[in-house]
Write a protein that holds these residues in place. Structure first.
Motif, PDB file in Angstrom:
ATOM      1  N   ARG A  49      10.142   2.523   8.051  1.00 25.08           N
ATOM      2  CA  ARG A  49      10.742   2.719   6.419  1.00 25.08           C
ATOM      3  C   ARG A  49      10.947   1.106   6.478  1.00 25.08           C
ATOM      4  O   ARG A  49      11.378   1.552   4.891  1.00 25.08           O
ATOM      5  CB  ARG A  49      12.501   3.175   6.926  1.00 25.08           C
ATOM      6  CG  ARG A  49      12.165   4.803   7.386  1.00 25.08           C
ATOM      7  CD  ARG A  49      13.440   5.262   8.220  1.00 25.08           C
ATOM      8  NE  ARG A  49      14.490   4.726   7.200  1.00 25.08           N
ATOM      9  CZ  ARG A  49      15.335   5.964   6.590  1.00 25.08           C
ATOM     10  NH1 ARG A  49      14.002   7.001   6.684  1.00 25.08           N
ATOM     11  NH2 ARG A  49      16.016   5.422   5.447  1.00 25.08           N
ATOM     12  N   TYR A  50      11.615  -0.182   6.906  1.00 20.94           N
ATOM     13  CA  TYR A  50      11.485  -1.312   6.863  1.00 20.94           C
ATOM     14  C   TYR A  50      10.548  -2.008   5.834  1.00 20.94           C
ATOM     15  O   TYR A  50      10.559  -2.223   5.126  1.00 20.94           O
ATOM     16  CB  TYR A  50      11.559  -2.092   8.167  1.00 20.94           C
ATOM     17  CG  TYR A  50      11.589  -3.844   7.776  1.00 20.94           C
ATOM     18  CD1 TYR A  50      13.162  -4.074   7.143  1.00 20.94           C
ATOM     19  CD2 TYR A  50      10.543  -4.449   8.027  1.00 20.94           C
ATOM     20  CE1 TYR A  50      12.736  -5.843   7.283  1.00 20.94           C
ATOM     21  CE2 TYR A  50      10.343  -5.858   7.681  1.00 20.94           C
ATOM     22  CZ  TYR A  50      11.963  -6.280   7.352  1.00 20.94           C
ATOM     23  OH  TYR A  50      11.951  -7.514   6.826  1.00 20.94           O
ATOM     24  N   TYR A  51       9.330  -1.473   6.585  1.00 16.14           N
ATOM     25  CA  TYR A  51       7.570  -1.923   5.589  1.00 16.14           C
ATOM     26  C   TYR A  51       7.685  -1.739   4.379  1.00 16.14           C
ATOM     27  O   TYR A  51       7.494  -2.318   3.630  1.00 16.14           O
ATOM     28  CB  TYR A  51       6.233  -1.980   6.306  1.00 16.14           C
ATOM     29  CG  TYR A  51       6.925  -3.013   7.335  1.00 16.14           C
ATOM     30  CD1 TYR A  51       6.743  -4.628   6.955  1.00 16.14           C
ATOM     31  CD2 TYR A  51       6.695  -2.831   9.029  1.00 16.14           C
ATOM     32  CE1 TYR A  51       6.903  -5.339   8.785  1.00 16.14           C
ATOM     33  CE2 TYR A  51       7.112  -4.264   9.706  1.00 16.14           C
ATOM     34  CZ  TYR A  51       6.685  -5.828   9.751  1.00 16.14           C
ATOM     35  OH  TYR A  51       6.578  -5.627  10.750  1.00 16.14           O
ATOM     36  N   LEU A  52       7.980  -0.202   4.387  1.00 15.95           N
ATOM     37  CA  LEU A  52       7.641   0.550   2.959  1.00 15.95           C
ATOM     38  C   LEU A  52       8.768   0.321   1.887  1.00 15.95           C
ATOM     39  O   LEU A  52       8.811  -0.123   1.218  1.00 15.95           O
ATOM     40  CB  LEU A  52       7.492   2.397   3.617  1.00 15.95           C
ATOM     41  CG  LEU A  52       7.709   2.649   2.166  1.00 15.95           C
ATOM     42  CD1 LEU A  52       6.230   3.168   1.766  1.00 15.95           C
ATOM     43  CD2 LEU A  52       7.431   4.362   2.691  1.00 15.95           C
ATOM     44  N   ARG A  53       9.965   0.105   2.516  1.00 21.47           N
ATOM     45  CA  ARG A  53      10.584  -0.287   1.445  1.00 21.47           C
ATOM     46  C   ARG A  53      10.698  -1.858   1.014  1.00 21.47           C
ATOM     47  O   ARG A  53      11.503  -2.372  -0.256  1.00 21.47           O
ATOM     48  CB  ARG A  53      12.426  -0.345   2.429  1.00 21.47           C
ATOM     49  CG  ARG A  53      13.198  -0.752   0.919  1.00 21.47           C
ATOM     50  CD  ARG A  53      14.882  -0.616   1.690  1.00 21.47           C
ATOM     51  NE  ARG A  53      14.849   0.357   3.281  1.00 21.47           N
ATOM     52  CZ  ARG A  53      15.092   0.635   4.079  1.00 21.47           C
ATOM     53  NH1 ARG A  53      15.222  -0.223   4.614  1.00 21.47           N
ATOM     54  NH2 ARG A  53      15.379   2.356   4.222  1.00 21.47           N
ATOM     55  N   LYS A  54       9.985  -2.501   1.984  1.00 19.62           N
ATOM     56  CA  LYS A  54       9.849  -3.938   1.657  1.00 19.62           C
ATOM     57  C   LYS A  54       8.409  -3.875   0.223  1.00 19.62           C
ATOM     58  O   LYS A  54       8.076  -4.768  -0.794  1.00 19.62           O
ATOM     59  CB  LYS A  54       9.394  -4.769   2.395  1.00 19.62           C
ATOM     60  CG  LYS A  54      10.652  -4.697   3.445  1.00 19.62           C
ATOM     61  CD  LYS A  54      11.025  -6.241   2.683  1.00 19.62           C
ATOM     62  CE  LYS A  54      11.139  -7.444   2.515  1.00 19.62           C
ATOM     63  NZ  LYS A  54      11.341  -8.452   2.485  1.00 19.62           N
ATOM     64  N   ALA A  55       6.918  -3.397   0.846  1.00 19.68           N
ATOM     65  CA  ALA A  55       6.134  -3.413   0.681  1.00 19.68           C
ATOM     66  C   ALA A  55       6.893  -2.421  -1.154  1.00 19.68           C
ATOM     67  O   ALA A  55       6.426  -3.312  -2.701  1.00 19.68           O
ATOM     68  CB  ALA A  55       5.882  -2.115   0.438  1.00 19.68           C
ATOM     69  N   VAL A  56       7.791  -1.567  -1.374  1.00 17.09           N
ATOM     70  CA  VAL A  56       8.296  -1.084  -2.998  1.00 17.09           C
ATOM     71  C   VAL A  56       8.830  -2.074  -3.416  1.00 17.09           C
ATOM     72  O   VAL A  56       9.074  -2.627  -4.831  1.00 17.09           O
ATOM     73  CB  VAL A  56       9.502   0.493  -2.708  1.00 17.09           C
ATOM     74  CG1 VAL A  56      10.110   0.484  -3.789  1.00 17.09           C
ATOM     75  CG2 VAL A  56       8.385   1.451  -2.053  1.00 17.09           C
ATOM     76  N   HIS A  57       9.806  -3.230  -3.020  1.00 17.49           N
ATOM     77  CA  HIS A  57       9.863  -4.664  -3.489  1.00 17.49           C
ATOM     78  C   HIS A  57       9.715  -4.623  -4.760  1.00 17.49           C
ATOM     79  O   HIS A  57       9.336  -5.929  -5.204  1.00 17.49           O
ATOM     80  CB  HIS A  57      11.634  -4.998  -2.700  1.00 17.49           C
ATOM     81  CG  HIS A  57      13.127  -3.999  -2.023  1.00 17.49           C
ATOM     82  ND1 HIS A  57      13.392  -4.658  -1.521  1.00 17.49           N
ATOM     83  CD2 HIS A  57      12.596  -2.560  -2.611  1.00 17.49           C
ATOM     84  CE1 HIS A  57      13.983  -3.695  -0.983  1.00 17.49           C
ATOM     85  NE2 HIS A  57      13.950  -2.457  -2.655  1.00 17.49           N
ATOM     86  N   TYR A  58       8.271  -5.090  -3.526  1.00 18.27           N
ATOM     87  CA  TYR A  58       7.186  -6.462  -3.811  1.00 18.27           C
ATOM     88  C   TYR A  58       6.121  -5.920  -4.732  1.00 18.27           C
ATOM     89  O   TYR A  58       6.327  -6.707  -6.131  1.00 18.27           O
ATOM     90  CB  TYR A  58       6.459  -6.624  -2.913  1.00 18.27           C
ATOM     91  CG  TYR A  58       6.753  -7.605  -1.763  1.00 18.27           C
ATOM     92  CD1 TYR A  58       7.809  -7.758  -2.163  1.00 18.27           C
ATOM     93  CD2 TYR A  58       6.696  -7.171  -0.457  1.00 18.27           C
ATOM     94  CE1 TYR A  58       8.279  -9.321  -0.943  1.00 18.27           C
ATOM     95  CE2 TYR A  58       7.079  -7.799   0.410  1.00 18.27           C
ATOM     96  CZ  TYR A  58       8.189  -9.344   0.508  1.00 18.27           C
ATOM     97  OH  TYR A  58       8.700 -10.185   1.112  1.00 18.27           O
ATOM     98  N   LEU A  59       6.222  -3.932  -4.779  1.00 19.41           N
ATOM     99  CA  LEU A  59       5.035  -4.229  -6.283  1.00 19.41           C
ATOM    100  C   LEU A  59       6.317  -3.832  -7.247  1.00 19.41           C
ATOM    101  O   LEU A  59       6.330  -4.165  -8.308  1.00 19.41           O
ATOM    102  CB  LEU A  59       4.865  -2.552  -6.185  1.00 19.41           C
ATOM    103  CG  LEU A  59       4.052  -2.408  -5.005  1.00 19.41           C
ATOM    104  CD1 LEU A  59       3.764  -0.761  -4.990  1.00 19.41           C
ATOM    105  CD2 LEU A  59       2.297  -2.972  -5.358  1.00 19.41           C
ATOM    106  N   THR A  60       7.938  -3.724  -6.997  1.00 23.15           N
ATOM    107  CA  THR A  60       8.952  -4.072  -8.886  1.00 23.15           C
ATOM    108  C   THR A  60       8.684  -5.030  -8.653  1.00 23.15           C
ATOM    109  O   THR A  60       8.975  -5.667 -10.416  1.00 23.15           O
ATOM    110  CB  THR A  60      10.214  -3.595  -7.961  1.00 23.15           C
ATOM    111  OG1 THR A  60      10.090  -2.452  -7.517  1.00 23.15           O
ATOM    112  CG2 THR A  60      10.614  -3.546  -9.062  1.00 23.15           C
TER     113      THR A  60
END
Length: 308
Positions: A49-60
C-alpha cells in the motif's frame, strides 16, 4: 465566476497561463491523495500500500509537470536549446546516479562480480544478493579484524548492506569466489623453546592435511591458468617455523572452501589443542611467574624494633 473561467481557459496571455497553472497545481494537490486511496482500496499488505501510494503521487507530479510544459511552451521553437539546458542540469544534479549506472555497466561487462559471489568493497564483506542499475546489495559477513563487527568470523551478521555501484571506480573490490572459490587459511600457535616443537610441527602438519581441500583447489587453479597467465600456486599443506625472542611460532597453512573457512579452522584448532594436551605440549603466552616468599623471622628472635 465567468471571468475566472475565462482566465482559466485563456492560454494566450501571461495572466491566463498563471491562473491556469495555479488551478492545475491545486487540482494535483487535491487529486493525488484521493487517487492514492482509490488505488490501494483492495491492497491489504501495508508495504505494498505504501509503495503503490507513492507511485501514484509520483505519477501525479509527472503529469502536472507535463501539463505545465505544454501550457507555457518554454523557448517555443528552440527545442534543441531546451534539451541542451536540461541535459546539462541533469548531468550536474545526477552525478551520483550517472556514476552508479556507469558502475553497473562496468560490473556486467567486466565480470567483477556476480550474484552469489563473496566480495569485500568499501569495508563491507559478504555475499552479493542483488545487482541493480544503481546499487549492489550484500548480505554482510563478520570479521575478526573489524572492531565494529560483533561476529568474530566469516559468517552472516543478518544485515543487508546497499552500496552504490559507482564505488567500483574508486575503491578496490575483493572477490573470493569468482575464480578459485578457495582461500589459504593459517593457524598460528606459539610453543615454548623447552617443549618438543618438532612433535608440535608434526601434529600441526597432520591435522592441516586432514582438513585441507588440496585436490579441489588444485583443479580450480588449473582451470584458472587456462584463462589467466599466472604461475602455479602451492596448495599442499605446510607448517612454517619462526623463531622469536619468547617462543617458537608454528604456522600451519592450508586451503579451505570460501564459505567453510571458519568451521574448518575451528575443527582443526580443536584437534590440535587436544593432541597438544595429550603429548604435554603447552601453548606459550605472554605471562610472568611471580613467586612470593613469606617473611622469615630473625634467628635470634629479636623484636621488630630491635629490643629484647
Amino acid at each position: 465566476m465567468d471571468r475566472f473561467l475565462e482566465a482559466v481557459w485563456d492560454t494566450s496571455s501571461v495572466g491566463g497561463r498563471l491562473v491556469t497553472s495555479v488551478v492545475l497545481i491545486v487540482l494535483a494537490i487535491v487529486l493525488a491523495p484521493l487517487a492514492g486511496r482509490l488505488a490501494t482500496l483492495r491492497v491489504h499488505d501495508t508495504t505494498n500500500r505504501y509503495y503503490l501510494r507513492k507511485a501514484v503521487h509520483y505519477l501525479t507530479v509527472v503529469a502536472l509537470l507535463f501539463a505545465l510544459a505544454l501550457l507555457w511552451r518554454p523557448f517555443a521553437g528552440r527545442v534543441g536549446v531546451v534539451f541542451g539546458l536540461l541535459a546539462a542540469g541533469l548531468a550536474l544534479a545526477m552525478q551520483e546516479v550517472i556514476g552508479a549506472f556507469a558502475g553497473w555497466v562496468s560490473i556486467l561487462t567486466g565480470r567483477q562480480f556476480r550474484v552469489g559471489d563473496r566480495i569485500q568493497m568499501c569495508g563491507v564483506r559478504g555475499d552479493v544478493l542483488d545487482i541493480t542499475p544503481l546499487r549492489t546489495r550484500i548480505l554482510e559477513s563478520g570479521s575478526s579484524s573489524d572492531p565494529e563487527s560483533w561476529i568474530r568470523g566469516r559468517q552472516y551478521t543478518g544485515r543487508v548492506v546497499s552500496l552504490s555501484n559507482r564505488f567500483v571506480f574508486s575503491a578496490p573490490v575483493y572477490n573470493s569466489s569468482t575464480v578459485l572459490d578457495h582461500l589459504w587459511e593459517e593457524l598460528t600457535l606459539p610453543v615454548p623453546y623447552e617443549a618438543d616443537w618438532h612433535l608440535a610441527e608434526r601434529i600441526l602438519c597432520e591435522e592441516a592435511e586432514n582438513v585441507s581441500s588440496t585436490v579441489e583447489a588444485r583443479g580450480a587453479i588449473e582451470q584458472m591458468r587456462h584463462r589467466y597467465p599466472v604461475a602455479d600456486a602451492e596448495v599442499d599443506p605446510r607448517v612454517f617455523i619462526r623463531a622469536t625472542p619468547n617462543w617458537v611460532e608454528l604456522s600451519a597453512r592450508f586451503v579451505v572452501p570460501v564459505r567453510a573457512a571458519r568451521q574448518v579452522k575451528d575443527q582443526v584448532t580443536r584437534r590440535v589443542l587436544d593432541r597438544f594436551a595429550e603429548n604435554g605440549i603447552r601453548v606459550a603466552s605472554v605471562t610472568q611467574d611471580i613467586t612470593v616468599h613469606p617473611p622469615q623471622s630473625s634467628a635470634t628472635g629479636a623484636a621488630p624494633d630491635g629490643r629484647r
